[in-house]
Design a protein around this motif. Sequence first.
Motif, PDB file in Angstrom:
ATOM      1  N   GLY A   1      47.684  29.606 -44.902  1.00  0.00           N
ATOM      2  CA  GLY A   1      48.514  29.571 -43.692  1.00  0.00           C
ATOM      3  C   GLY A   1      47.729  29.161 -42.453  1.00  0.00           C
ATOM      4  O   GLY A   1      48.250  29.186 -41.337  1.00  0.00           O
TER       5      GLY A   1
ATOM      6  N   ASP B   1      44.978  34.386 -47.314  1.00  0.00           N
ATOM      7  CA  ASP B   1      45.641  34.003 -46.061  1.00  0.00           C
ATOM      8  C   ASP B   1      45.203  32.622 -45.574  1.00  0.00           C
ATOM      9  O   ASP B   1      45.769  32.086 -44.618  1.00  0.00           O
ATOM     10  CB  ASP B   1      45.372  35.063 -44.976  1.00  0.00           C
TER      11      ASP B   1
ATOM     12  N   LYS C   1      48.838  23.256 -48.282  1.00  0.00           N
ATOM     13  CA  LYS C   1      50.246  23.354 -48.689  1.00  0.00           C
ATOM     14  C   LYS C   1      50.328  23.670 -50.192  1.00  0.00           C
ATOM     15  O   LYS C   1      51.096  24.528 -50.624  1.00  0.00           O
ATOM     16  CB  LYS C   1      50.968  22.039 -48.362  1.00  0.00           C
TER      17      LYS C   1
ATOM     18  N   ALA D   1      49.418  27.194 -50.607  1.00  0.00           N
ATOM     19  CA  ALA D   1      50.467  28.117 -50.139  1.00  0.00           C
ATOM     20  C   ALA D   1      51.588  28.209 -51.173  1.00  0.00           C
ATOM     21  O   ALA D   1      52.087  29.314 -51.480  1.00  0.00           O
ATOM     22  CB  ALA D   1      51.029  27.639 -48.801  1.00  0.00           C
TER      23      ALA D   1
ATOM     24  N   ASP E   1      45.453  27.279 -39.451  1.00  0.00           N
ATOM     25  CA  ASP E   1      45.634  26.128 -38.557  1.00  0.00           C
ATOM     26  C   ASP E   1      44.413  25.209 -38.717  1.00  0.00           C
ATOM     27  O   ASP E   1      43.268  25.658 -38.573  1.00  0.00           O
ATOM     28  CB  ASP E   1      45.731  26.661 -37.123  1.00  0.00           C
TER      29      ASP E   1
END
Length: 446
Positions: free
Chosen positions: A53, A50, A220, A223, A55
């Motif tokens: 994703g 996770d 990115k 991900a 911040d």
Amino acid sequence: MLTLNFANMMEKVIGPNGMNEKTIEGLSLKAAEIHREIIGRRRPELEFMDLPGGDTTDIRKLGGEVRQESENFLLLGIGGSALGPRAILEALSPYHNLRKTPRVFIYDNVDPLTLRHILSVVDLTKTTVNVISKSGSTAETAASFMILWDEMKKAVGADAAKMFIATTDPASGNLRKIASDFGMRTLPIGKGIGGRYSVLSPVGLLLAEVIGVDSRELLKGAADMRLRCAADELLKNPAYMLGSLLYLMNADGKRNVNVLIPYADGLKFLSEWFCQLWSESLGKEGKGMTPYPSVGTTDQHSQLQLWMEGPEDKVVTFIRIDEYGADYTIPGVFEEVEGTNYLSGRRLSELIKAEEESSELALAKRGHPNMTIQIPSIDAYHLGGLFQFFEIATAFTGLLLGINPFNQPGVEEGKNFTYGMMGKKGFEAKREEVEKAREDKACWQI
Ligand code: PA5
């Protein structure tokens, strides 16, 4: 995007040492079951998946502060708390300290001489110290932190706490407590994130920002890789395939060395990072394969002979780079010298790629299994992808092996002996055990 070519793992290509499609298909059901476990995050330690994703606002803000305020960035940590940051540094900002500031120092050992060298070249009044420890209790990191804290107090007095950033568990542990007691800046490592799966957490991302790499690009890439490795069909999922092929090759216990050889200096430390990930995750209950970090072409002149003609115990995984981001044409000098003029007019990137392909083929021709990961370039996006790829592959392989890829019970005994020797309360019996072992050893010394 990353590709995995496993032709040279197949019987049809390399002969009897290879495997056939049926054997791979035989793993499909088990793979599908593990896939559900991974996708469903049925283990808390799968939280590493996770991270892409996440911040990064706080990390970018802190990174900016460090870039503005500091001449040096000194990272204290060990194992997963240092290998990932170093892999980022070496891949994305080689020769960093000769070209940029803040200069970066990673002190990941308790070698006193290394510390003396670092302290002799950094001015602590212009240094941010990032102490990283998930548990907050690792002896090596605690010791270096204690020394740096003391040195920093001597250097800046009451402002010492401002010079530290603690990256640790969000709520518990000694480091969290000290950081909050003294008012240090902090970054959290999520509850379920184990050290060796933490590179895409603030552990690696703060360093990325400090050296001027956009942490969002790393995430990115990770991900997109996560998406690519979310395919439930084994043959379409490169991370599961890497794990499955290594697992199958190792199944009869014959091939137990896993060589990783990127053809790029910048990925040398990715190999080191991978070795820790693979060793600590999978080496348990008598299972696992010994990882071996290499770099091409350099190790062709060091290891390749052994791989070609030594014991039949290895699987070699190459990493091939499409674009190096720089190139040189070999000039037409020494034209009269027959032995070198074939190189004139060729590019260095052609040579390194030709050598990589030649090594693959030479191994395959002798029937030695090997496979190739290919990436377009070495940048934050693709490095983030590689981290996620190897993490998923490793966790998947551990679940195939039927072991827990997220713990490391085997390192406890050694730690306990060290506690005993260093006088930690409650470990007196361990100290006695060490003393007895010393006596027993004495008669075997020459
Ligand atoms: O993967 C792991 O969990 C370990 O290798 C740790 O990274 C290493 O022991 C350092 O632990 P910590 O971050 O708690 O100081």
